[in-house]
Design a protein around this motif. Structure first.
Motif, PDB file in Angstrom:
ATOM      1  N   GLY A 130     -10.283   0.925  -1.930  1.00 12.79           N
ATOM      2  CA  GLY A 130     -11.059  -0.276  -1.993  1.00 12.79           C
ATOM      3  C   GLY A 130     -11.074  -1.406  -0.894  1.00 12.79           C
ATOM      4  O   GLY A 130     -11.328  -0.606   0.644  1.00 12.79           O
ATOM      5  N   THR A 131     -11.270  -2.421  -0.685  1.00 13.75           N
ATOM      6  CA  THR A 131     -11.164  -2.943   0.388  1.00 13.75           C
ATOM      7  C   THR A 131      -9.682  -3.666   1.255  1.00 13.75           C
ATOM      8  O   THR A 131      -9.950  -3.964   1.670  1.00 13.75           O
ATOM      9  CB  THR A 131     -12.135  -4.520   0.088  1.00 13.75           C
ATOM     10  N   ASP A 132      -8.981  -3.497   0.436  1.00 15.39           N
ATOM     11  CA  ASP A 132      -7.533  -3.868   0.813  1.00 15.39           C
ATOM     12  C   ASP A 132      -7.373  -2.750   1.909  1.00 15.39           C
ATOM     13  O   ASP A 132      -7.226  -1.376   1.444  1.00 15.39           O
ATOM     14  CB  ASP A 132      -6.239  -3.652  -0.648  1.00 15.39           C
ATOM     15  N   GLY A 168       0.506  -0.907   0.177  1.00 18.70           N
ATOM     16  CA  GLY A 168       0.011   0.056   0.301  1.00 18.70           C
ATOM     17  C   GLY A 168       1.105   1.367  -0.188  1.00 18.70           C
ATOM     18  O   GLY A 168       0.309   2.376  -0.886  1.00 18.70           O
ATOM     19  N   GLY A 169       2.284   1.095   0.455  1.00 20.77           N
ATOM     20  CA  GLY A 169       2.831   2.385   0.017  1.00 20.77           C
ATOM     21  C   GLY A 169       3.734   1.917   1.353  1.00 20.77           C
ATOM     22  O   GLY A 169       4.390   1.013   1.881  1.00 20.77           O
ATOM     23  N   GLU A 185       5.470  -3.615  13.682  1.00 23.64           N
ATOM     24  CA  GLU A 185       4.626  -4.800  12.669  1.00 23.64           C
ATOM     25  C   GLU A 185       3.388  -4.121  11.710  1.00 23.64           C
ATOM     26  O   GLU A 185       3.451  -2.935  11.766  1.00 23.64           O
ATOM     27  CB  GLU A 185       3.587  -4.974  13.909  1.00 23.64           C
ATOM     28  N   VAL A 186       4.317  -5.119  10.363  1.00 27.39           N
ATOM     29  CA  VAL A 186       3.415  -4.463   9.824  1.00 27.39           C
ATOM     30  C   VAL A 186       1.822  -5.897   9.210  1.00 27.39           C
ATOM     31  O   VAL A 186       1.945  -6.532   9.115  1.00 27.39           O
ATOM     32  CB  VAL A 186       4.023  -4.667   8.537  1.00 27.39           C
ATOM     33  N   ALA A 187       0.645  -5.479   9.287  1.00 31.40           N
ATOM     34  CA  ALA A 187      -0.736  -6.576   9.270  1.00 31.40           C
ATOM     35  C   ALA A 187      -1.050  -5.957   7.632  1.00 31.40           C
ATOM     36  O   ALA A 187      -1.834  -4.874   7.838  1.00 31.40           O
ATOM     37  CB  ALA A 187      -1.561  -6.088  10.642  1.00 31.40           C
ATOM     38  N   ASP A 188      -1.136  -7.434   7.382  1.00 31.19           N
ATOM     39  CA  ASP A 188      -2.091  -6.838   6.289  1.00 31.19           C
ATOM     40  C   ASP A 188      -3.814  -7.874   6.112  1.00 31.19           C
ATOM     41  O   ASP A 188      -3.823  -8.876   6.325  1.00 31.19           O
ATOM     42  CB  ASP A 188      -1.123  -7.212   4.918  1.00 31.19           C
ATOM     43  N   TYR A 189      -4.690  -6.765   6.046  1.00 29.16           N
ATOM     44  CA  TYR A 189      -5.976  -7.571   5.621  1.00 29.16           C
ATOM     45  C   TYR A 189      -6.511  -7.773   4.455  1.00 29.16           C
ATOM     46  O   TYR A 189      -6.774  -7.147   3.671  1.00 29.16           O
ATOM     47  CB  TYR A 189      -7.116  -6.441   6.261  1.00 29.16           C
TER      48      TYR A 189
END
Length: 178
Positions: free
Chosen positions: A156-158, A115-116, A174-178
């Motif tokens: 969007g939904t990401d 995402g960036g 911490e990096v969290a990816d939904y």
């Protein structure tokens, strides 16, 4: 005619009141958001930190030699045409994800996500957000508290969140990816 004029004045007053109320609401919300000014990071080349060749805010010191001194305060046309040629500089490639750098208060760490990119200045007892840059098609939102910072990239939904915490421990990310 009078009736039309009364309607026009009423419409103008109502529109003015609505615009004023909207501006006040937006101003109130935006006044509560405070972001730290961005920090300039040194560009490091293969031989260490590079000094800039030119800057829009720093001018080189004028030469004090008697040969370059002139009676006129205006530069001659030949001198200005020689000094007006632009200088090209090259910069090093951006640092890879999670590459450390140093700053006055700690270590700069960059976290690249889908995402960036979020860059933090990690000290011994706290951390600060240096920058949060969304990728193409993504937006960014930042939350700051006294013991944590959350950067969330959304498309969007990401969602991708980068959490930096330092309550009773050294700052960790911490990096969290939904």
């Amino acid at each position: 005619m009078r009736r039309g004029l009364v309607h026009a004045v009423a419409w103008l007053l109502a529109t003015g009141a609505a615009v004023t109320l909207s501006w006040w609401g937006v101003h109130t919300v935006m006044a509560g958001t405070a972001y730290d000014p961005p920090k300039a990071l040194p560009v490091a080349g293969p031989d260490g930190p590079a000094s800039p060749l030119a800057s829009s805010t720093h001018r080189p010191e004028p030469s004090t030699s008697s040969a370059s001194a002139s009676v006129s305060t205006r530069p001659s046309p030949s001198a200005s045409s020689k000094s007006a040629s632009p200088r090209r500089t090259t910069t090093a490639a951006p640092p890879p994800a999670s590459s450390p750098g140093t700053s006055s208060s700690g270590t700069l760490k960059s976290y690249a996500t889908k995402g960036g990119r979020a860059v933090f200045d990690l000290g011994d007892t706290s951390a600060t957000l240096v920058s949060a840059t969304p990728g193409a098609g993504w937006s960014v939102q930042v939350w700051k508290q006294t013991t944590w910072i959350r950067v969330e990239f959304t498309s969007g939904t990401d969602k991708v969140s980068v959490f930096c915490t330092w309550h009773d421990h050294k700052p960790s990310v911490e990096v969290a990816d939904y």
